[in-house]
Design a protein around this motif. Structure first.
Motif, PDB file in Angstrom:
ATOM      1  N   SER A 100     -71.650 -31.131-107.280  1.00 52.67           N
ATOM      2  CA  SER A 100     -71.281 -31.601-105.950  1.00 52.67           C
ATOM      3  C   SER A 100     -72.240 -32.716-105.548  1.00 52.67           C
ATOM      4  O   SER A 100     -73.462 -32.519-105.547  1.00 52.67           O
ATOM      5  CB  SER A 100     -71.367 -30.433-104.957  1.00 52.67           C
ATOM      6  N   ILE A 101     -71.684 -33.900-105.270  1.00 58.87           N
ATOM      7  CA  ILE A 101     -72.536 -35.024-104.868  1.00 58.87           C
ATOM      8  C   ILE A 101     -72.033 -35.614-103.546  1.00 58.87           C
ATOM      9  O   ILE A 101     -70.857 -35.489-103.212  1.00 58.87           O
ATOM     10  CB  ILE A 101     -72.612 -36.134-105.954  1.00 58.87           C
ATOM     11  N   GLY A 102     -72.940 -36.234-102.809  1.00 59.42           N
ATOM     12  CA  GLY A 102     -72.579 -36.870-101.543  1.00 59.42           C
ATOM     13  C   GLY A 102     -72.727 -38.373-101.650  1.00 59.42           C
ATOM     14  O   GLY A 102     -73.582 -38.869-102.390  1.00 59.42           O
ATOM     15  N   ILE A 103     -71.886 -39.089-100.939  1.00 59.88           N
ATOM     16  CA  ILE A 103     -71.996 -40.549-100.882  1.00 59.88           C
ATOM     17  C   ILE A 103     -72.017 -40.965 -99.418  1.00 59.88           C
ATOM     18  O   ILE A 103     -71.097 -40.665 -98.661  1.00 59.88           O
ATOM     19  CB  ILE A 103     -70.836 -41.239-101.621  1.00 59.88           C
ATOM     20  N   LEU A 104     -73.105 -41.622 -99.032  1.00 62.54           N
ATOM     21  CA  LEU A 104     -73.248 -42.140 -97.669  1.00 62.54           C
ATOM     22  C   LEU A 104     -73.062 -43.646 -97.759  1.00 62.54           C
ATOM     23  O   LEU A 104     -73.851 -44.338 -98.412  1.00 62.54           O
ATOM     24  CB  LEU A 104     -74.635 -41.782 -97.127  1.00 62.54           C
ATOM     25  N   ALA A 105     -71.995 -44.154 -97.150  1.00 61.73           N
ATOM     26  CA  ALA A 105     -71.671 -45.579 -97.293  1.00 61.73           C
ATOM     27  C   ALA A 105     -70.940 -46.076 -96.053  1.00 61.73           C
ATOM     28  O   ALA A 105     -70.655 -45.314 -95.133  1.00 61.73           O
ATOM     29  CB  ALA A 105     -70.816 -45.793 -98.536  1.00 61.73           C
ATOM     30  N   THR A 106     -70.617 -47.358 -96.067  1.00 66.08           N
ATOM     31  CA  THR A 106     -69.849 -47.926 -94.956  1.00 66.08           C
ATOM     32  C   THR A 106     -68.356 -47.720 -95.222  1.00 66.08           C
ATOM     33  O   THR A 106     -67.939 -47.509 -96.356  1.00 66.08           O
ATOM     34  CB  THR A 106     -70.112 -49.436 -94.803  1.00 66.08           C
ATOM     35  N   LYS A 107     -67.585 -47.853 -94.171  1.00 65.00           N
ATOM     36  CA  LYS A 107     -66.119 -47.729 -94.283  1.00 65.00           C
ATOM     37  C   LYS A 107     -65.578 -48.773 -95.263  1.00 65.00           C
ATOM     38  O   LYS A 107     -64.704 -48.489 -96.078  1.00 65.00           O
ATOM     39  CB  LYS A 107     -65.496 -47.918 -92.894  1.00 65.00           C
ATOM     40  N   GLY A 108     -66.103 -49.993 -95.192  1.00 68.22           N
ATOM     41  CA  GLY A 108     -65.629 -51.080 -96.057  1.00 68.22           C
ATOM     42  C   GLY A 108     -65.834 -50.807 -97.526  1.00 68.22           C
ATOM     43  O   GLY A 108     -65.045 -51.235 -98.367  1.00 68.22           O
ATOM     44  N   THR A 109     -66.907 -50.089 -97.878  1.00 69.46           N
ATOM     45  CA  THR A 109     -67.157 -49.733 -99.274  1.00 69.46           C
ATOM     46  C   THR A 109     -66.277 -48.565 -99.699  1.00 69.46           C
ATOM     47  O   THR A 109     -65.616 -48.603-100.730  1.00 69.46           O
ATOM     48  CB  THR A 109     -68.651 -49.376 -99.482  1.00 69.46           C
ATOM     49  N   LEU A 110     -66.259 -47.516 -98.891  1.00 69.14           N
ATOM     50  CA  LEU A 110     -65.516 -46.309 -99.266  1.00 69.14           C
ATOM     51  C   LEU A 110     -64.015 -46.549 -99.367  1.00 69.14           C
ATOM     52  O   LEU A 110     -63.329 -45.870-100.129  1.00 69.14           O
ATOM     53  CB  LEU A 110     -65.799 -45.182 -98.258  1.00 69.14           C
ATOM     54  N   SER A 111     -63.492 -47.511 -98.611  1.00 67.94           N
ATOM     55  CA  SER A 111     -62.040 -47.746 -98.634  1.00 67.94           C
ATOM     56  C   SER A 111     -61.623 -48.821 -99.637  1.00 67.94           C
ATOM     57  O   SER A 111     -60.451 -49.157 -99.742  1.00 67.94           O
ATOM     58  CB  SER A 111     -61.556 -48.139 -97.235  1.00 67.94           C
ATOM     59  N   SER A 112     -62.578 -49.359-100.407  1.00 65.79           N
ATOM     60  CA  SER A 112     -62.242 -50.451-101.331  1.00 65.79           C
ATOM     61  C   SER A 112     -61.649 -49.931-102.642  1.00 65.79           C
ATOM     62  O   SER A 112     -61.916 -48.809-103.072  1.00 65.79           O
ATOM     63  CB  SER A 112     -63.490 -51.281-101.646  1.00 65.79           C
ATOM     64  N   ALA A 113     -60.886 -50.785-103.293  1.00 62.19           N
ATOM     65  CA  ALA A 113     -60.249 -50.421-104.568  1.00 62.19           C
ATOM     66  C   ALA A 113     -61.285 -50.218-105.674  1.00 62.19           C
ATOM     67  O   ALA A 113     -61.171 -49.300-106.483  1.00 62.19           O
ATOM     68  CB  ALA A 113     -59.255 -51.515-104.966  1.00 62.19           C
ATOM     69  N   LEU A 114     -62.317 -51.060-105.692  1.00 58.09           N
ATOM     70  CA  LEU A 114     -63.351 -50.951-106.732  1.00 58.09           C
ATOM     71  C   LEU A 114     -64.082 -49.621-106.620  1.00 58.09           C
ATOM     72  O   LEU A 114     -64.322 -48.931-107.619  1.00 58.09           O
ATOM     73  CB  LEU A 114     -64.338 -52.124-106.615  1.00 58.09           C
ATOM     74  N   PHE A 115     -64.419 -49.228-105.397  1.00 60.47           N
ATOM     75  CA  PHE A 115     -65.093 -47.945-105.189  1.00 60.47           C
ATOM     76  C   PHE A 115     -64.205 -46.797-105.664  1.00 60.47           C
ATOM     77  O   PHE A 115     -64.656 -45.872-106.344  1.00 60.47           O
ATOM     78  CB  PHE A 115     -65.454 -47.753-103.709  1.00 60.47           C
ATOM     79  N   SER A 116     -62.943 -46.867-105.319  1.00 64.50           N
ATOM     80  CA  SER A 116     -61.989 -45.822-105.698  1.00 64.50           C
ATOM     81  C   SER A 116     -61.897 -45.681-107.223  1.00 64.50           C
ATOM     82  O   SER A 116     -61.910 -44.572-107.760  1.00 64.50           O
ATOM     83  CB  SER A 116     -60.629 -46.176-105.103  1.00 64.50           C
ATOM     84  N   ARG A 117     -61.828 -46.817-107.928  1.00 63.29           N
ATOM     85  CA  ARG A 117     -61.745 -46.796-109.398  1.00 63.29           C
ATOM     86  C   ARG A 117     -62.995 -46.183-110.010  1.00 63.29           C
ATOM     87  O   ARG A 117     -62.928 -45.342-110.904  1.00 63.29           O
ATOM     88  CB  ARG A 117     -61.565 -48.221-109.940  1.00 63.29           C
ATOM     89  N   THR A 118     -64.164 -46.611-109.522  1.00 58.44           N
ATOM     90  CA  THR A 118     -65.443 -46.114-110.052  1.00 58.44           C
ATOM     91  C   THR A 118     -65.567 -44.607-109.835  1.00 58.44           C
ATOM     92  O   THR A 118     -65.983 -43.872-110.724  1.00 58.44           O
ATOM     93  CB  THR A 118     -66.637 -46.829-109.362  1.00 58.44           C
ATOM     94  N   THR A 119     -65.217 -44.160-108.649  1.00 58.14           N
ATOM     95  CA  THR A 119     -65.312 -42.731-108.335  1.00 58.14           C
ATOM     96  C   THR A 119     -64.405 -41.908-109.250  1.00 58.14           C
ATOM     97  O   THR A 119     -64.830 -40.905-109.822  1.00 58.14           O
ATOM     98  CB  THR A 119     -64.938 -42.473-106.857  1.00 58.14           C
ATOM     99  N   LYS A 120     -63.168 -42.361-109.408  1.00 50.33           N
ATOM    100  CA  LYS A 120     -62.214 -41.633-110.268  1.00 50.33           C
ATOM    101  C   LYS A 120     -62.710 -41.549-111.698  1.00 50.33           C
ATOM    102  O   LYS A 120     -62.567 -40.532-112.373  1.00 50.33           O
ATOM    103  CB  LYS A 120     -60.854 -42.341-110.237  1.00 50.33           C
ATOM    104  N   GLU A 121     -63.300 -42.634-112.171  1.00 45.40           N
ATOM    105  CA  GLU A 121     -63.740 -42.715-113.567  1.00 45.40           C
ATOM    106  C   GLU A 121     -64.847 -41.711-113.893  1.00 45.40           C
ATOM    107  O   GLU A 121     -64.866 -41.124-114.965  1.00 45.40           O
ATOM    108  CB  GLU A 121     -64.227 -44.149-113.858  1.00 45.40           C
ATOM    109  N   PHE A 122     -65.779 -41.517-112.956  1.00 49.27           N
ATOM    110  CA  PHE A 122     -66.977 -40.733-113.285  1.00 49.27           C
ATOM    111  C   PHE A 122     -67.044 -39.339-112.666  1.00 49.27           C
ATOM    112  O   PHE A 122     -67.964 -38.583-112.946  1.00 49.27           O
ATOM    113  CB  PHE A 122     -68.240 -41.517-112.885  1.00 49.27           C
ATOM    114  N   THR A 123     -66.100 -38.996-111.807  1.00 51.83           N
ATOM    115  CA  THR A 123     -66.256 -37.718-111.085  1.00 51.83           C
ATOM    116  C   THR A 123     -65.061 -36.781-111.265  1.00 51.83           C
ATOM    117  O   THR A 123     -64.659 -36.091-110.335  1.00 51.83           O
ATOM    118  CB  THR A 123     -66.476 -37.984-109.574  1.00 51.83           C
TER     119      THR A 123
END
Length: 263
Positions: free
Chosen positions: A111-134
């Motif tokens: 279980s990991i937490g990510i503290l970020a801005t709305k602009g980062t969390l809602s981006s396509a790149l962030f979504s791809r990276t998260t899916k790939e590793f988690t």
């Protein structure tokens, strides 16, 4: 390109100076120019189109000032604009992403937490990276609303900051996270406060060191590293007040210049 040309760095304000510190630590003889676009901070609640336009403006300014490489020291600008920047400019451009991969590889509580801005969390790149590793890991995403303006104002440990952090940390503790990934270059400045509020076993990861290492690798590969034992020129420009940068970088006061500039 001349080896003596500076490393250009920009952020949506003062936060990316945490990235600058890591770059300067690893490459102490390099000339650097840092742009703090505080007038337009935070980028996190702007549209992707606006973020890209601001990023282009900052890159144009850094090229005008002779940069040999550009570091986008802003998670929101990286996740929204890096592809466009790389398509439009020949200069090497280094981005910054939340350090999801190391957290996902090292977590034992799954279980990991990510503290970020709305602009980062809602981006396509962030979504791809998260899916790939988690794939087998629980990820708790927290939008750190209100943190960037407080950091921009130099308010790192006032009652308002502590109150917000307690609110954002609560769901992380409840989810039994053992890693908290910082997804905004402003947030390393509040690591001391986070450490006081999080359980001792929780580790905090930010991207600063990784960005500095990547910058060195790229400069080395292009034979653009500056000669060692030469005094660097370390320039900071902000389009808002200079007080917060001076406060955050007080340990470097004798080595750096900080100036207000329109860009």
């Amino acid at each position: 390109m001349d080896k003596n040309n500076p490393i250009g760095i920009f952020d949506s304000g003062v936060g990316g100076s945490s990235i600058w510190q890591e770059i300067h630590k690893l490459l102490p003889f390099e000339n650097t120019i840092y742009l703090a676009d505080s007038k337009n901070a935070p980028y996190g609640y702007k549209s992707s189109k606006e973020i890209t336009a601001l990023s282009i403006k900052n890159v144009e300014k850094l090229l005008e000032l002779g940069s040999k490489i550009i570091v986008v020291a802003c998670n929101t600008a990286t996740t929204n604009a890096i592809s466009t920047l790389r398509e439009n400019y020949d200069i090497p451009i280094i981005g910054i992403e939340p350090a999801i991969k190391p957290a996902a590889l090292q977590t034992t509580s799954k279980s990991i937490g990510i503290l970020a801005t709305k602009g980062t969390l809602s981006s396509a790149l962030f979504s791809r990276t998260t899916k790939e590793f988690t794939k087998d890991i629980s990820v708790v995403e927290i939008i750190g609303e209100g943190l960037v303006p407080l950091i921009e104002a130099g308010n790192l440990d006032g009652p308002e900051m502590i109150s917000l952090l307690k609110k954002y940390i609560k769901p992380l503790i409840e989810a039994n996270v053992d890693y908290v990934v910082l997804g905004c270059s402003h947030y390393p400045y509040i690591i001391p406060q986070l450490k006081k509020l999080l359980p001792e076993n929780v580790k905090i990861i930010d991207s600063g060191e990784a960005v500095a290492r990547q910058t060195k690798i790229v400069l080395q590969s292009l034979d653009l590293l500056r000669e060692e034992n030469t005094k660097p020129k370390l320039e900071f420009f902000t389009n808002a007040e200079t007080d917060t940068l001076k406060f955050l970088l007080k340990d470097y006061a004798k080595k750096i210049s900080i100036e207000k500039k329109d860009f």
